[in-house]
Design an enzyme around this catalytic site. Structure first.
Site, PDB file in Angstrom:
ATOM      1  CG  ASP A 150       1.664   5.838   5.526  1.00 24.94           C
ATOM      2  OD1 ASP A 150       2.417   6.135   4.588  1.00 24.94           O
ATOM      3  OD2 ASP A 150       0.737   6.574   5.911  1.00 24.94           O
ATOM      4  CG  HIS A 178      -0.894   9.561   4.199  1.00 21.82           C
ATOM      5  ND1 HIS A 178      -0.341   8.300   4.127  1.00 21.82           N
ATOM      6  CD2 HIS A 178      -1.125   9.922   2.908  1.00 21.82           C
ATOM      7  CE1 HIS A 178      -0.265   7.925   2.856  1.00 21.82           C
ATOM      8  NE2 HIS A 178      -0.721   8.893   2.095  1.00 21.82           N
TER       9      HIS A 178
END
Ligand code: APR
Length: 327
Positions: A150, A178
């Protein structure tokens, strides 16, 4: 000089991740474990002229040996979602895999650092924590969910909008979880200020949250991110290894906030509330989490709202993970 095990080493993520770990000059021992194909992967990688000794471990009978005497276990083992499989089916399979692997680590190398890639990370990390607690060896400073992809996507996607930005140098704190809207990039607190319109912030945030879908679509149903994920996993492992060797390194990662109760206060006030796990920028040291790094400023109103949305979903994800072990 660090001993590393990659569990799930023959997979789409596992193979390039194992390759990158073999290239890491600080790795002296590299144990590769899988339930299929791992002898070939290990033999192939073992010919690369670095000093790491590569060993193959095939099948559950060799799991205990694979995780004995290791400093760090990286876990990309799992199954990708196949047609007809619900998210719930996928969760149960991956949850069971992570539980078994962490039980083995707890028994053979209870002080090892554990970095989990297997999805859904928002739930598999709480599973690992419950397993370690049940075995009496849980140290919240040593367990991590890898959210580095990310962070990597955030830096790269900013450059797609602003070609003058150095993607490799830019650091965006990405917090929360996530998956999807649990991922909260704090673009307003990037290491270099980026001048973005409100519309651009919204667009970028959405792209970072759902970047994985771009890869799934481009692979036409054949899988999800593997090469970029392997890079992200290797970058996180390298940060941890450098920290074990005495360097101070800051990386966002999904941790139990109990690792630094005082440092967690800022993130709790921001909207993490009473959650047990959250992705936060972490200062890593020889024992793992040294402290939760301060965010370095006030997130925007848009970002605060995103944290509230993330926290709600995370609460369920964490409870689902914990309940898988505690019943
Ligand atoms: N123990 C060890 N390895 C296992 C086990 C197990 N019990 N079960 C499956 N594996 C291995 C598979 O044999 C395979 O080599 O895990 C590997 C998974 O690889 P892929 O199927 O190619 O999946 P990949 O794309 O690498 O994704 C793995 O990461 O992002 C997450 O959601 C993804 O959870 C999935 C995981």
């Amino acid at each position: 000089m660090v001993s590393v095990a990659v569990l799930g080493a023959a997979g789409g993520i596992g193979q390039p991740l194992s390759l990158l770990m073999k290239l890491n000059a600080n790795v002296t021992k590299l144990n590769l474990y899988d339930i299929v194909n791992v002898p070939g992967v290990a033999a192939d990688i073992s010919h690369i002229a670095t000093n790491a000794e590569v060993k193959s471990f095939l099948g559950s009978g060799e799991l205990a040996a694979a995780v004995t005497g290791i400093d760090l276990a990286i876990i990309p083992a799992g199954v990708p979602r196949k047609p007809g499989m619900t998210r719930d089916d996928l969760f149960k399979i991956n949850a069971g895999i992570v539980k078994t692997l962490v039980e083995a680590i707890a028994a053979s190398s209870p002080r090892a650092f554990i970095a989990i890639i297997s999805n859904p990370v928002n739930s598999t990390v709480p599973i690992a924590a419950e397993v370690l607690k049940a075995k009496g060896v849980f140290d919240p400073r040593r367990l991590f969910g890898v959210t580095t992809l990310d962070v990597v996507r955030a830096s790269r996607f900013v450059r797609d909008l602003r070609p003058g930005v150095d993607a490799a140098a830019l650091r965006v704190p990405v917090i929360g979880g996530h998956s999807g809207t649990t991922i909260v990039p704090l673009l307003s607190l990037a290491s270099t200020p980026i001048d973005l319109s409100e519309a651009e912030v919204k667009e970028l945030t959405h792209r970072i949250q759902f970047g994985g879908d771009e890869v799934v679509k481009a692979k036409d149903g054949a899988g999800s991110a593997t090469l970029s994920m392997a890079h992200a996993g290797a970058r996180f492992a390298d940060s941890l290894i450098r920290a074990i060797n005495g360097e101070t390194v800051v990386e966002p990662t999904f941790i139990a906030l109990a690792a630094d109760p005082e440092g967690a206060e800022e993130i709790r006030a921001l909207g993490a509330g009473e959650l047990d796990f959250f992705a936060v920028p972490v200062e890593l040291g020889p024992e793992g989490v040294k402290r939760i790094a301060p965010l370095g400023g006030q997130p925007s109103a848009f970002e605060r709202e995103a944290v509230a949305v993330a926290a709600k979903a995370l609460d369920t994800n964490i409870a689902t993970g914990a309940a898988f072990v505690t019943g």
